[in-house]
Design a protein around this motif. Structure first.
Motif, mmCIF file in Angstrom:
data_model
loop_
_atom_site.group_PDB
_atom_site.id
_atom_site.type_symbol
_atom_site.label_atom_id
_atom_site.label_comp_id
_atom_site.label_asym_id
_atom_site.label_seq_id
_atom_site.Cartn_x
_atom_site.Cartn_y
_atom_site.Cartn_z
ATOM 1 N N THR A 266 0.835 -1.203 0.000
ATOM 2 C CA THR A 266 0.000 0.000 0.000
ATOM 3 C C THR A 266 0.869 1.252 0.000
ATOM 4 O O THR A 266 1.584 1.519 0.964
ATOM 5 N N LEU A 267 0.784 2.009 -1.079
ATOM 6 C CA LEU A 267 1.483 3.290 -1.170
ATOM 7 C C LEU A 267 0.618 4.341 -0.486
ATOM 8 O O LEU A 267 -0.584 4.433 -0.750
ATOM 9 N N VAL A 268 1.224 5.119 0.391
ATOM 10 C CA VAL A 268 0.496 6.155 1.111
ATOM 11 C C VAL A 268 1.091 7.509 0.736
ATOM 12 O O VAL A 268 2.303 7.707 0.813
ATOM 13 N N PHE A 269 0.217 8.413 0.331
ATOM 14 C CA PHE A 269 0.637 9.759 -0.030
ATOM 15 C C PHE A 269 0.136 10.713 1.045
ATOM 16 O O PHE A 269 -1.034 10.682 1.431
ATOM 17 N N LYS A 270 1.070 11.549 1.533
ATOM 18 C CA LYS A 270 0.766 12.489 2.600
ATOM 19 C C LYS A 270 1.146 13.901 2.167
ATOM 20 O O LYS A 270 2.095 14.082 1.416
ATOM 21 N N VAL A 271 0.395 14.842 2.698
ATOM 22 C CA VAL A 271 0.740 16.251 2.553
ATOM 23 C C VAL A 271 0.962 16.772 3.965
ATOM 24 O O VAL A 271 0.109 16.604 4.832
ATOM 25 N N ALA A 272 2.128 17.343 4.193
ATOM 26 C CA ALA A 272 2.487 17.861 5.518
ATOM 27 C C ALA A 272 2.253 16.810 6.597
ATOM 28 O O ALA A 272 1.787 17.113 7.685
ATOM 29 N N GLY A 273 2.554 15.565 6.271
ATOM 30 C CA GLY A 273 2.463 14.480 7.236
ATOM 31 C C GLY A 273 1.087 13.864 7.417
ATOM 32 O O GLY A 273 0.917 12.953 8.221
ATOM 33 N N LYS A 274 0.085 14.313 6.670
ATOM 34 C CA LYS A 274 -1.274 13.785 6.799
ATOM 35 C C LYS A 274 -1.675 13.055 5.516
ATOM 36 O O LYS A 274 -1.494 13.571 4.415
ATOM 37 N N MET A 275 -2.252 11.870 5.698
ATOM 38 C CA MET A 275 -2.647 11.048 4.558
ATOM 39 C C MET A 275 -3.790 11.695 3.770
ATOM 40 O O MET A 275 -4.738 12.198 4.351
ATOM 41 N N PHE A 276 -3.655 11.629 2.435
ATOM 42 C CA PHE A 276 -4.765 12.041 1.586
ATOM 43 C C PHE A 276 -5.065 11.007 0.517
ATOM 44 O O PHE A 276 -6.127 11.049 -0.111
ATOM 45 N N ALA A 277 -4.169 10.037 0.319
ATOM 46 C CA ALA A 277 -4.417 8.998 -0.678
ATOM 47 C C ALA A 277 -3.632 7.736 -0.346
ATOM 48 O O ALA A 277 -2.509 7.811 0.158
ATOM 49 N N LEU A 278 -4.257 6.597 -0.622
ATOM 50 C CA LEU A 278 -3.601 5.297 -0.470
ATOM 51 C C LEU A 278 -3.871 4.511 -1.747
ATOM 52 O O LEU A 278 -5.007 4.507 -2.234
ATOM 53 N N ILE A 279 -2.846 3.871 -2.269
ATOM 54 C CA ILE A 279 -3.017 3.053 -3.465
ATOM 55 C C ILE A 279 -2.654 1.614 -3.134
ATOM 56 O O ILE A 279 -1.525 1.328 -2.741
ATOM 57 N N ALA A 280 -3.634 0.723 -3.295
ATOM 58 C CA ALA A 280 -3.397 -0.715 -3.149
ATOM 59 C C ALA A 280 -2.941 -1.194 -4.529
ATOM 60 O O ALA A 280 -3.749 -1.563 -5.371
ATOM 61 N N TRP A 281 -1.655 -1.137 -4.745
ATOM 62 C CA TRP A 281 -1.093 -1.337 -6.084
ATOM 63 C C TRP A 281 -1.014 -2.798 -6.499
ATOM 64 O O TRP A 281 -0.837 -3.097 -7.685
ATOM 65 N N GLN A 282 -1.150 -3.732 -5.576
ATOM 66 C CA GLN A 282 -1.042 -5.139 -5.942
ATOM 67 C C GLN A 282 -2.363 -5.737 -6.409
ATOM 68 O O GLN A 282 -2.406 -6.878 -6.841
ATOM 69 N N TYR A 283 -3.434 -4.968 -6.305
ATOM 70 C CA TYR A 283 -4.726 -5.426 -6.808
ATOM 71 C C TYR A 283 -4.811 -5.200 -8.307
ATOM 72 O O TYR A 283 -4.207 -4.289 -8.844
ATOM 73 N N SER A 284 -5.584 -6.029 -8.958
ATOM 74 C CA SER A 284 -5.886 -5.818 -10.365
ATOM 75 C C SER A 284 -7.399 -5.925 -10.522
ATOM 76 O O SER A 284 -7.946 -7.001 -10.312
ATOM 77 N N PRO A 285 -8.058 -4.824 -10.800
ATOM 78 C CA PRO A 285 -7.525 -3.491 -11.055
ATOM 79 C C PRO A 285 -7.070 -2.794 -9.766
ATOM 80 O O PRO A 285 -7.422 -3.216 -8.668
#
Length: 119
Positions: A26-45
């Motif tokens: 799970t890739l987690v994207f944060k802005v100023a240390g707070k999560m705004f997006a998570l990508i479960a990249w191993q799923y298809s789709p």
């Protein structure tokens, strides 16, 4: 939308970091240390979870079958979107932008002002 394009889109935003706090799947994207997006990249789709205003979350769920309450997240503020091709890329990018703005809006005033000023 492909994983590389999603990652690049997230990373072009101010003060965004990419982390793996929940493990390598799970890739987690944060802005100023707070999560705004998570990508479960191993799923298809691929699946992406985005934070949003509670009213917007409900509206998006009603509009798109691929948008569901946040998987393992607060279902009031998070949606999980299955990237099965039923949501136009432009709409997905708007959802990402809204998630980023929603989190930026919740930052402390000094953090928000510093971010918006580009420092």
């Amino acid at each position: 939308m492909e994983l590389d394009a999603l990652r690049a889109y997230h990373m072009q935003k101010k003060r965004v970091t990419e982390e793996l706090p929940f493990g390598p799947e799970t890739l987690v994207f944060k802005v100023a240390g707070k999560m705004f997006a998570l990508i479960a990249w191993q799923y298809s789709p691929l699946r992406i979870s985005l934070k949003c205003d509670p009213d917007d979350a409900l509206a998006l769920r009603d509009m798109y079958p691929a948008v569901q309450p946040g998987y393992y997240l607060n279902k009031t503020h998070w949606n999980t979107i299955t990237l099965d091709g039923t949501i136009p890329d432009a709409e997905l990018l708007t959802m990402i932008d809204n998630s980023y703005r929603f989190v930026v809006k919740s930052l402390k005033k000094a953090e928000r002002e510093a971010l918006l000023a580009g420092t």
